[in-house]
Design an enzyme around this catalytic site. Structure first.
Site, PDB file in Angstrom:
ATOM      1  N   PRO A  90      51.578   3.935  59.351  1.00 36.50           N
ATOM      2  CA  PRO A  90      52.573   4.779  59.118  1.00 36.50           C
ATOM      3  C   PRO A  90      51.977   6.126  59.959  1.00 36.50           C
ATOM      4  O   PRO A  90      52.841   7.030  60.026  1.00 36.50           O
ATOM      5  CB  PRO A  90      52.246   5.020  57.538  1.00 36.50           C
ATOM      6  CG  PRO A  90      50.920   4.484  57.184  1.00 36.50           C
ATOM      7  CD  PRO A  90      50.818   3.191  58.350  1.00 36.50           C
ATOM      8  N   LEU A  91      50.661   6.024  60.352  1.00 37.41           N
ATOM      9  CA  LEU A  91      50.203   7.101  61.278  1.00 37.41           C
ATOM     10  C   LEU A  91      50.496   6.896  62.835  1.00 37.41           C
ATOM     11  O   LEU A  91      49.984   7.689  63.351  1.00 37.41           O
ATOM     12  CB  LEU A  91      48.831   7.466  60.928  1.00 37.41           C
ATOM     13  CG  LEU A  91      48.867   7.971  59.355  1.00 37.41           C
ATOM     14  CD1 LEU A  91      47.444   8.066  58.951  1.00 37.41           C
ATOM     15  CD2 LEU A  91      49.427   9.262  59.105  1.00 37.41           C
ATOM     16  N   GLY A  92      51.216   5.973  63.162  1.00 34.06           N
ATOM     17  CA  GLY A  92      51.372   5.804  64.229  1.00 34.06           C
ATOM     18  C   GLY A  92      50.138   5.235  65.160  1.00 34.06           C
ATOM     19  O   GLY A  92      49.940   5.823  66.415  1.00 34.06           O
ATOM     20  N   ARG A  93      49.585   4.446  64.398  1.00 31.50           N
ATOM     21  CA  ARG A  93      48.185   4.076  65.135  1.00 31.50           C
ATOM     22  C   ARG A  93      47.156   5.308  65.450  1.00 31.50           C
ATOM     23  O   ARG A  93      46.554   5.336  66.398  1.00 31.50           O
ATOM     24  CB  ARG A  93      48.240   2.933  66.267  1.00 31.50           C
ATOM     25  CG  ARG A  93      48.975   1.695  65.952  1.00 31.50           C
ATOM     26  CD  ARG A  93      49.178   0.588  67.195  1.00 31.50           C
ATOM     27  NE  ARG A  93      49.909  -0.364  66.712  1.00 31.50           N
ATOM     28  CZ  ARG A  93      51.081  -0.597  66.478  1.00 31.50           C
ATOM     29  NH1 ARG A  93      51.821   0.122  66.662  1.00 31.50           N
ATOM     30  NH2 ARG A  93      51.331  -1.814  66.098  1.00 31.50           N
ATOM     31  N   GLY A  94      47.215   6.178  64.453  1.00 34.96           N
ATOM     32  CA  GLY A  94      46.419   7.333  64.647  1.00 34.96           C
ATOM     33  C   GLY A  94      47.089   8.538  65.538  1.00 34.96           C
ATOM     34  O   GLY A  94      46.676   9.689  65.172  1.00 34.96           O
ATOM     35  N   PHE A  95      48.299   8.378  66.444  1.00 36.28           N
ATOM     36  CA  PHE A  95      48.752   9.416  66.957  1.00 36.28           C
ATOM     37  C   PHE A  95      49.434  10.326  66.233  1.00 36.28           C
ATOM     38  O   PHE A  95      49.375  11.510  66.511  1.00 36.28           O
ATOM     39  CB  PHE A  95      49.871   8.675  68.081  1.00 36.28           C
ATOM     40  CG  PHE A  95      50.496   9.713  68.861  1.00 36.28           C
ATOM     41  CD1 PHE A  95      50.117  10.105  69.928  1.00 36.28           C
ATOM     42  CD2 PHE A  95      51.676  10.195  68.717  1.00 36.28           C
ATOM     43  CE1 PHE A  95      50.719  11.012  71.001  1.00 36.28           C
ATOM     44  CE2 PHE A  95      52.355  10.936  69.230  1.00 36.28           C
ATOM     45  CZ  PHE A  95      51.882  11.351  70.525  1.00 36.28           C
ATOM     46  N   GLY A 106      47.702  14.027  65.283  1.00 37.91           N
ATOM     47  CA  GLY A 106      47.747  15.221  65.953  1.00 37.91           C
ATOM     48  C   GLY A 106      46.458  15.301  66.672  1.00 37.91           C
ATOM     49  O   GLY A 106      45.805  16.139  67.267  1.00 37.91           O
ATOM     50  N   TYR A 154      42.400 -11.058  61.370  1.00 38.38           N
ATOM     51  CA  TYR A 154      41.863  -9.604  61.667  1.00 38.38           C
ATOM     52  C   TYR A 154      40.381  -9.903  61.762  1.00 38.38           C
ATOM     53  O   TYR A 154      39.503 -10.315  60.786  1.00 38.38           O
ATOM     54  CB  TYR A 154      42.051  -8.439  60.388  1.00 38.38           C
ATOM     55  CG  TYR A 154      43.370  -8.341  60.321  1.00 38.38           C
ATOM     56  CD1 TYR A 154      44.534  -8.332  61.419  1.00 38.38           C
ATOM     57  CD2 TYR A 154      43.882  -7.759  59.261  1.00 38.38           C
ATOM     58  CE1 TYR A 154      45.733  -8.161  61.117  1.00 38.38           C
ATOM     59  CE2 TYR A 154      45.249  -7.111  58.975  1.00 38.38           C
ATOM     60  CZ  TYR A 154      46.155  -7.362  59.905  1.00 38.38           C
ATOM     61  OH  TYR A 154      47.328  -7.138  59.508  1.00 38.38           O
TER      62      TYR A 154
END
Length: 337
Positions: free
Chosen positions: A227-232, A235, A58
């Protein structure tokens, strides 16, 4: 924060950890701010986030150095996880290759210890299985580092059930880290769209099997990243416009047509969130937590407001109606990578 056992390690950690990758690369790199990231990491620890995740690739070591700085005087309060086995070839393009050779893994762990400013790594993952090196050979080399006192516990990242079982027969697998969210469920044994040719850092398993279930049956923690879908799934993303260095700029699910269709998933999450007086992000994390008591998600953020929002997700309780509605959410359009 409520706590969970981290597999068979004996560690009790906050039910929600912190993924630190985005503080160094992959997302909105132009907004990188090391001082702010240090503040977020320290605030997380104060809020009960005691499981911190990084990797040597990273930012090509930057993220580990950042954590080392942030944890000065706080190291004993956290369980620190890093990953080795991927090598950055070019930082700008994020091209990399896998190296699971024993000599490389030993050298990589030594370098991680120096950057993190610690004498021992609590949990060290093999970042990806190297197809050129027998898994037993890579895993055995990491087990030697446990015996040498440089690493306490070992984990695997983005593996199949068969690979996890193979490694476990050599040395206990304390944790498996893989992507899991309301739009990526392959770790539960469900199918997912996979491109014909993934980048080296990709998973490489169209059907890895029920990895979450394998972990529960074998005393290992399951650690979901993204777990947040790369921010998607928060919402707040309605546009397919990302800066060139952002990995989402090339991800099929974030392309304009796919993104527009995938907003149907967010609509389902938002309905549940309204019913629970929560945010979509909190519902997305709560769903991941509901997949088992051995599951410890590591949402990432470099924003104090979002950190507090994510931590509060541990208090969101989803009922049977909520879980049924989320289970019925449409599948994502487009592959992960």
């Amino acid at each position: 924060m409520v706590t969970r056992q981290l597999g068979s390690t004996g560690y009790e950690v906050g039910a929600i950890g912190l993924g630190c990758m985005g503080m160094s690369w992959a997302y909105q790199e132009s907004s990188r701010d090391d001082d702010r990231s240090v503040e977020v990491i320290r605030a997380a620890v104060d809020l009960g986030v005691t499981f911190l995740d990084t990797a040597d690739i990273y930012g090509d070591g930057h993220n580990e150095r950042l954590l080392g700085r942030a944890l000065t005087g706080r190291r004993s309060r956290v369980v620190l996880a890093t990953k080795v086995g991927l090598v950055v070839d070019d930082l700008a393009s994020k091209t990399m290759h896998r190296d699971g050779s024993p000599a490389y893994l030993a050298a990589a762990v030594e370098a991680s210890l120096q950057r993190l400013g610690t004498d021992v790594i609590d949990l060290c993952y093999l970042h990806r299985v190297d197809p050129a090196v027998p898994l037993a050979e890579s895993w055995g080399a990491l087990a030697e580092l446990v015996r040498a006192g440089k690493v306490r516990h070992l984990g695997l990242s983005e593996v199949s059930v068969a690979e996890a079982a193979e490694a476990h027969a050599v040395h206990p697998v304390a944790a498996v880290q893989s992507e899991l969210s309301l739009w990526t469920r392959i770790a539960l044994g469900e199918t997912d769209a996979v491109p014909e040719s993934e980048p080296v850092g990709g998973a490489g398993h169209a059907r890895p099997g029920d990895v979450v279930g394998w972990c529960a049956a074998n005393g290992a923690a399951f650690v979901p990243f993204a777990p947040l879908g790369r921010g998607f799934l928060t919402g707040v993303l309605h546009s397919a416009t990302f800066e060139a260095s952002d990995l989402r700029a090339r991800a099929p699910r974030f392309q304009r047509d796919a993104l527009a269709v995938n907003l149907r998933i967010v609509d389902v999450i938002r309905t549940v969130a309204d019913r629970r007086d929560a945010t979509p992000a909190q519902v997305a994390i709560a769903w991941v937590l509901a997949q088992g008591d051995h599951v410890v998600p590591i949402p990432g953020t470099k924003n104090l407001r979002y950190l507090r929002e994510n931590v509060a997700a541990a208090e969101v309780e989803l009922g049977a109606q909520d879980l049924a509605a989320l289970a019925a959410a449409p599948a994502a359009v487009g592959s992960r990578y």
